[in-house]
Design a protein around this motif. Structure first.
Motif, PDB file in Angstrom:
ATOM      1  N   ASN A  76      -0.779  -1.566   4.072  1.00  0.00           N
ATOM      2  CA  ASN A  76      -0.626  -1.894   5.496  1.00  0.00           C
ATOM      3  C   ASN A  76      -1.115  -0.728   6.348  1.00  0.00           C
ATOM      4  OD1 ASN A  76       0.132  -2.643   8.054  1.00  0.00           O
ATOM      5  ND2 ASN A  76       2.197  -3.293   7.479  1.00  0.00           N
ATOM      6  N   PRO A  77      -2.263  -0.847   7.039  1.00  0.00           N
ATOM      7  CA  PRO A  77      -2.777   0.275   7.841  1.00  0.00           C
ATOM      8  C   PRO A  77      -1.898   0.632   9.032  1.00  0.00           C
ATOM      9  CG  PRO A  77      -4.071  -1.717   8.233  1.00  0.00           C
ATOM     10  CD  PRO A  77      -3.138  -2.034   7.111  1.00  0.00           C
ATOM     11  N   THR A  78      -1.104  -0.340   9.504  1.00  0.00           N
ATOM     12  CA  THR A  78      -0.234  -0.072  10.656  1.00  0.00           C
ATOM     13  C   THR A  78       0.840   0.948  10.300  1.00  0.00           C
ATOM     14  OG1 THR A  78      -0.581  -2.365  11.354  1.00  0.00           O
ATOM     15  CG2 THR A  78       1.171  -1.143  12.456  1.00  0.00           C
ATOM     16  N   LEU A  79       1.350   0.879   9.067  1.00  0.00           N
ATOM     17  CA  LEU A  79       2.357   1.853   8.626  1.00  0.00           C
ATOM     18  C   LEU A  79       1.787   3.263   8.663  1.00  0.00           C
ATOM     19  CD1 LEU A  79       4.094   0.122   5.572  1.00  0.00           C
ATOM     20  CD2 LEU A  79       4.824   0.171   7.962  1.00  0.00           C
ATOM     21  N   LEU A  80       0.565   3.408   8.148  1.00  0.00           N
ATOM     22  CA  LEU A  80      -0.064   4.732   8.128  1.00  0.00           C
ATOM     23  C   LEU A  80      -0.326   5.223   9.547  1.00  0.00           C
ATOM     24  CD1 LEU A  80      -1.184   6.993   6.388  1.00  0.00           C
ATOM     25  CD2 LEU A  80      -3.376   5.809   6.361  1.00  0.00           C
ATOM     26  N   GLN A  81      -0.729   4.327  10.414  1.00  0.00           N
ATOM     27  CA  GLN A  81      -0.988   4.704  11.800  1.00  0.00           C
ATOM     28  C   GLN A  81       0.292   5.193  12.482  1.00  0.00           C
ATOM     29  OE1 GLN A  81      -2.791   1.575  14.056  1.00  0.00           O
ATOM     30  NE2 GLN A  81      -2.887   2.758  15.939  1.00  0.00           N
ATOM     31  N   THR A  82       1.403   4.487  12.231  1.00  0.00           N
ATOM     32  CA  THR A  82       2.689   4.892  12.809  1.00  0.00           C
ATOM     33  C   THR A  82       3.136   6.236  12.234  1.00  0.00           C
ATOM     34  OG1 THR A  82       3.329   2.572  13.078  1.00  0.00           O
ATOM     35  CG2 THR A  82       5.088   4.213  13.159  1.00  0.00           C
ATOM     36  N   PHE A  83       2.977   6.386  10.925  1.00  0.00           N
ATOM     37  CA  PHE A  83       3.391   7.639  10.288  1.00  0.00           C
ATOM     38  C   PHE A  83       2.532   8.812  10.770  1.00  0.00           C
ATOM     39  CE2 PHE A  83       3.384  10.760   6.829  1.00  0.00           C
ATOM     40  CZ  PHE A  83       4.744  10.896   6.603  1.00  0.00           C
ATOM     41  N   ASP A 138      -2.341   6.339  -9.287  1.00  0.00           N
ATOM     42  CA  ASP A 138      -3.198   5.287  -8.731  1.00  0.00           C
ATOM     43  C   ASP A 138      -4.422   5.918  -8.064  1.00  0.00           C
ATOM     44  OD1 ASP A 138      -4.345   3.055  -7.680  1.00  0.00           O
ATOM     45  OD2 ASP A 138      -2.718   2.580  -6.277  1.00  0.00           O
ATOM     46  N   LYS A 139      -5.586   5.789  -8.711  1.00  0.00           N
ATOM     47  CA  LYS A 139      -6.813   6.384  -8.176  1.00  0.00           C
ATOM     48  C   LYS A 139      -7.409   5.577  -7.022  1.00  0.00           C
ATOM     49  CE  LYS A 139      -6.930   9.606 -11.385  1.00  0.00           C
ATOM     50  NZ  LYS A 139      -6.710  11.025 -11.072  1.00  0.00           N
ATOM     51  N   THR A 140      -6.945   4.347  -6.844  1.00  0.00           N
ATOM     52  CA  THR A 140      -7.556   3.479  -5.827  1.00  0.00           C
ATOM     53  C   THR A 140      -7.203   3.882  -4.401  1.00  0.00           C
ATOM     54  OG1 THR A 140      -5.700   1.908  -5.925  1.00  0.00           O
ATOM     55  CG2 THR A 140      -7.559   1.543  -7.432  1.00  0.00           C
ATOM     56  N   ILE A 141      -6.173   4.691  -4.235  1.00  0.00           N
ATOM     57  CA  ILE A 141      -5.750   5.056  -2.879  1.00  0.00           C
ATOM     58  C   ILE A 141      -6.408   6.352  -2.407  1.00  0.00           C
ATOM     59  CG2 ILE A 141      -3.517   3.929  -3.199  1.00  0.00           C
ATOM     60  CD1 ILE A 141      -2.312   6.778  -3.429  1.00  0.00           C
ATOM     61  N   ILE A 142      -7.385   6.839  -3.162  1.00  0.00           N
ATOM     62  CA  ILE A 142      -7.948   8.150  -2.838  1.00  0.00           C
ATOM     63  C   ILE A 142      -8.643   8.144  -1.478  1.00  0.00           C
ATOM     64  CG2 ILE A 142     -10.201   7.800  -3.947  1.00  0.00           C
ATOM     65  CD1 ILE A 142      -9.767  10.727  -5.067  1.00  0.00           C
ATOM     66  N   GLU A 143      -9.218   7.010  -1.082  1.00  0.00           N
ATOM     67  CA  GLU A 143      -9.879   6.946   0.222  1.00  0.00           C
ATOM     68  C   GLU A 143      -8.849   6.986   1.350  1.00  0.00           C
ATOM     69  OE1 GLU A 143     -13.652   4.808   2.337  1.00  0.00           O
ATOM     70  OE2 GLU A 143     -13.005   4.183   0.348  1.00  0.00           O
ATOM     71  N   THR A 144      -7.719   6.301   1.153  1.00  0.00           N
ATOM     72  CA  THR A 144      -6.631   6.355   2.139  1.00  0.00           C
ATOM     73  C   THR A 144      -6.126   7.776   2.304  1.00  0.00           C
ATOM     74  OG1 THR A 144      -5.963   4.099   1.554  1.00  0.00           O
ATOM     75  CG2 THR A 144      -4.371   5.437   2.742  1.00  0.00           C
ATOM     76  N   VAL A 145      -5.959   8.455   1.181  1.00  0.00           N
ATOM     77  CA  VAL A 145      -5.494   9.849   1.211  1.00  0.00           C
ATOM     78  C   VAL A 145      -6.495  10.741   1.944  1.00  0.00           C
ATOM     79  CG1 VAL A 145      -4.985  11.856  -0.224  1.00  0.00           C
ATOM     80  CG2 VAL A 145      -4.114   9.612  -0.879  1.00  0.00           C
ATOM     81  N   PHE A 146      -7.785  10.544   1.655  1.00  0.00           N
ATOM     82  CA  PHE A 146      -8.804  11.357   2.318  1.00  0.00           C
ATOM     83  C   PHE A 146      -8.809  11.131   3.829  1.00  0.00           C
ATOM     84  CE2 PHE A 146     -13.235  11.437   3.960  1.00  0.00           C
ATOM     85  CZ  PHE A 146     -13.388  12.817   3.988  1.00  0.00           C
ATOM     86  N   ASN A 147      -8.713   9.880   4.248  1.00  0.00           N
ATOM     87  CA  ASN A 147      -8.704   9.584   5.685  1.00  0.00           C
ATOM     88  C   ASN A 147      -7.488  10.201   6.363  1.00  0.00           C
ATOM     89  OD1 ASN A 147     -11.095   8.111   5.627  1.00  0.00           O
ATOM     90  ND2 ASN A 147     -10.049   6.199   5.131  1.00  0.00           N
ATOM     91  N   PHE A 148      -6.355  10.204   5.670  1.00  0.00           N
ATOM     92  CA  PHE A 148      -5.151  10.822   6.245  1.00  0.00           C
ATOM     93  C   PHE A 148      -5.327  12.336   6.351  1.00  0.00           C
ATOM     94  CE2 PHE A 148      -0.878  12.718   5.715  1.00  0.00           C
ATOM     95  CZ  PHE A 148      -0.288  12.220   6.866  1.00  0.00           C
ATOM     96  N   LEU A 149      -5.855  12.952   5.287  1.00  0.00           N
ATOM     97  CA  LEU A 149      -6.093  14.396   5.330  1.00  0.00           C
ATOM     98  C   LEU A 149      -7.087  14.765   6.427  1.00  0.00           C
ATOM     99  CD1 LEU A 149      -6.276  15.322   1.542  1.00  0.00           C
ATOM    100  CD2 LEU A 149      -4.618  16.181   3.191  1.00  0.00           C
ATOM    101  N   LYS A 150      -8.114  13.937   6.579  1.00  0.00           N
ATOM    102  CA  LYS A 150      -9.108  14.199   7.626  1.00  0.00           C
ATOM    103  C   LYS A 150      -8.475  14.108   9.011  1.00  0.00           C
ATOM    104  CE  LYS A 150     -12.521  11.309   8.054  1.00  0.00           C
ATOM    105  NZ  LYS A 150     -13.786  10.552   7.850  1.00  0.00           N
TER     106      LYS A 150
END
Length: 495
Positions: A141-148, A176-188
């Protein structure tokens, strides 16, 4: 169970601490109930009860015994942990958990306020924050990440998010290697929130930005110091970069390296290992890795003796077909911009580019000849390569060792630039124009103006020119290419 029943449990517990066990019933509802409205009502009710009890210092209504107070306080803190875990489990299972996330964040904020009431050093519920961050990053859910992500705008929560990231990332990416892009976007995203001055660290998620007396109390704590933010930022990124990265993410990291990572790292030289691994991958990643190493050498005193040897190895015929050709020659000009580079090293690059001119396309030749002239202008000590008179033996055997990977051993200083001289007979008028200089001069040419030139442009320019005279054969050909060894004469006929 209905919302009315939930409200009755909350009101009863708020009215008297004798009904504090209603908290247990509310937590069970959060853990087991499927109705979203009832779950949210129960979670909100728990938070209201906790707030009231702890604001009153958890004094039971029928006694003032210190032992009873301590037991009741401990019991309340255990229920707060149970409530958090129940809400977190509910958040994992729900598809639309925005309101539950907001409730969890309020619960974390409330717990932090209580912990810091009599504290001298800033305290934060780091364990709860780390668990929540793991759930949010793993969520689809991208909304959760946006709120966090909004937590990053506050100085105190940003610090503890960065502090919790290394352990969280290690656990998540190993599972889980599939979330690596989510992690990168958050770090960025964390980059844009990084502070630059201690005096500007005044925002607090726990106490609010307007609570100046409390903020003044903790102003010397780590969450309000830029140096500690950078240390945690560095640890988070280094943990991420330890893991194997997909090609596009690896490239994006290298692209933002010198503008986003280096300025916010406590010790930028720690990134050297990642850059060396990037070079080992070859291609465009190798080039970007070398650029990063150059930044560390130039700005942070990194010692990397193999740097120019690695750049020298990238001067290869395949560079003319690479997508990053323009970037390579732009960076090559940058790498060789210092006048303190040893003469033998500059001579090696000049000679190798000169040799490549013999097989390069016309647009590549024009770029390399411009670079060669610029290097000759920067380093007068290698101009003898142009003016050197060769005897018969040297004219037959060039002392330059083309296959030598070490530029210090290729004997470029003993050679000459005869290859550039031979280009005066090139078929392309543009190439002939480039090499037909009467003197080297002192004014450097801007390489950027010709980096984007390509063969198609040269061809179209040649086709668009108008000629008054045309060269034509006056003797009919008997073979396709001419000469006694031309085997096409067997299939060539003149009618």
């Amino acid at each position: 169970m209905t919302k009315i029943n939930v409200k009755q449990l909350v009101v009863t517990a708020l009215h008297s601490k004798e009904h504090a066990n209603n908290i247990v019933d509310l937590i069970d509802l959060i853990a087991t109930q499927r109705n979203r409205k009832i779950v949210l009502e129960a979670a909100s009710g728990c938070l209201d009860i906790f707030t009231k009890y702890l604001e009153e210092d958890c004094l039971p209504s029928n006694t003032k015994s210190d032992d009873t107070i301590q037991v009741f306080q401990s019991w309340i803190w255990e229920r707060i942990t149970d409530c958090f875990n129940a809400c977190l489990s509910n958040l994992k299972e729900s598809d639309d958990g925005e309101k539950m996330l907001e409730t969890i964040l309020r619960l974390i904020q409330f717990k932090a306020i209580c912990q810091n009431k009599n504290a001298t050093e800033f305290i934060f519920p780091e364990e709860e924050l780390a668990k929540l961050m793991g759930v949010v990053l793993a969520s689809k859910n991208p909304t959760l990440l946006q709120t966090f992500t909004e937590l990053l705008s506050y100085d105190d929560t940003r610090y503890f998010v960065l502090k919790s990231l290394p352990a969280t990332l290690n656990k998540l990416l190993n599972a889980d290697k599939t979330i690596i892009e989510t992690v990168f976007n958050f770090l960025k995203t964390t980059v844009s929130f990084m502070p630059t001055d201690d005096s500007k660290l005044t925002s607090s998620y726990v106490f609010g930005s307007e609570n100046e007396p409390v903020l003044a109390k903790f102003q010397s704590s780590r969450p309000f110091m830029v140096s500690h933010h950078r240390k945690k930022f560095s640890s988070a990124w280094l943990e991420f970069l330890k893991h194997p990265l997909p090609g596009h993410i690896h490239k994006n990291v290298l692209v933002i390296f010198h503008t986003s990572l280096v300025p916010n790292f406590a010790k930028p030289r720690l990134l050297a290992d990642f850059l060396m691994r990037s070079y080992a991958k070859g291609g465009g990643l190798a080039l970007l890795g070398l650029h990063g190493l150059f930044v560390l050498m130039h700005q942070h005193n990194l010692e990397y003796p193999e740097f120019y040897k690695n750049v020298y190895a990238m001067l290869h015929p395949r560079i003319f077909d690479a997508k990053y050709k323009a970037r390579f020659f732009h960076l090559l000009d940058l790498f060789l911009s210092s006048t303190h580079i040893p003469s033998y090293l500059v001579a090696a690059f000049v000679k190798k580019m000169s040799r490549l001119c013999l097989i390069a396309p016309p647009d590549g030749i024009c770029i390399m000849v411009t670079l060669i002239l610029n290097l000759l202008r920067r380093h007068p000590s290698i101009r003898h390569l142009v003016h050197k008179d060769l005897d018969k033996a040297e004219a037959i055997v060039d002392p330059y060792v083309e296959g030598e990977p070490d530029p210090s051993k290729c004997a470029a200083m003993e050679s000459s630039l005869w290859e550039v001289s031979s280009l005066k007979s090139h078929y392309s008028p543009e190439v002939v124009k480039c090499v037909s200089f009467k003197s080297i001069g002192t004014m450097e040419t801007d390489v950027g103006e010709i980096l984007e030139n390509n063969y198609d442009e040269l061809f179209n320019d040649a086709c668009s020119k108008e000629f008054k005279n045309f060269a034509m054969n006056h003797v009919p050909p008997e073979t396709l290419f001419g000469g006694f060894e031309d085997t096409t004469s067997e299939i060539w006929c003149v009618e």
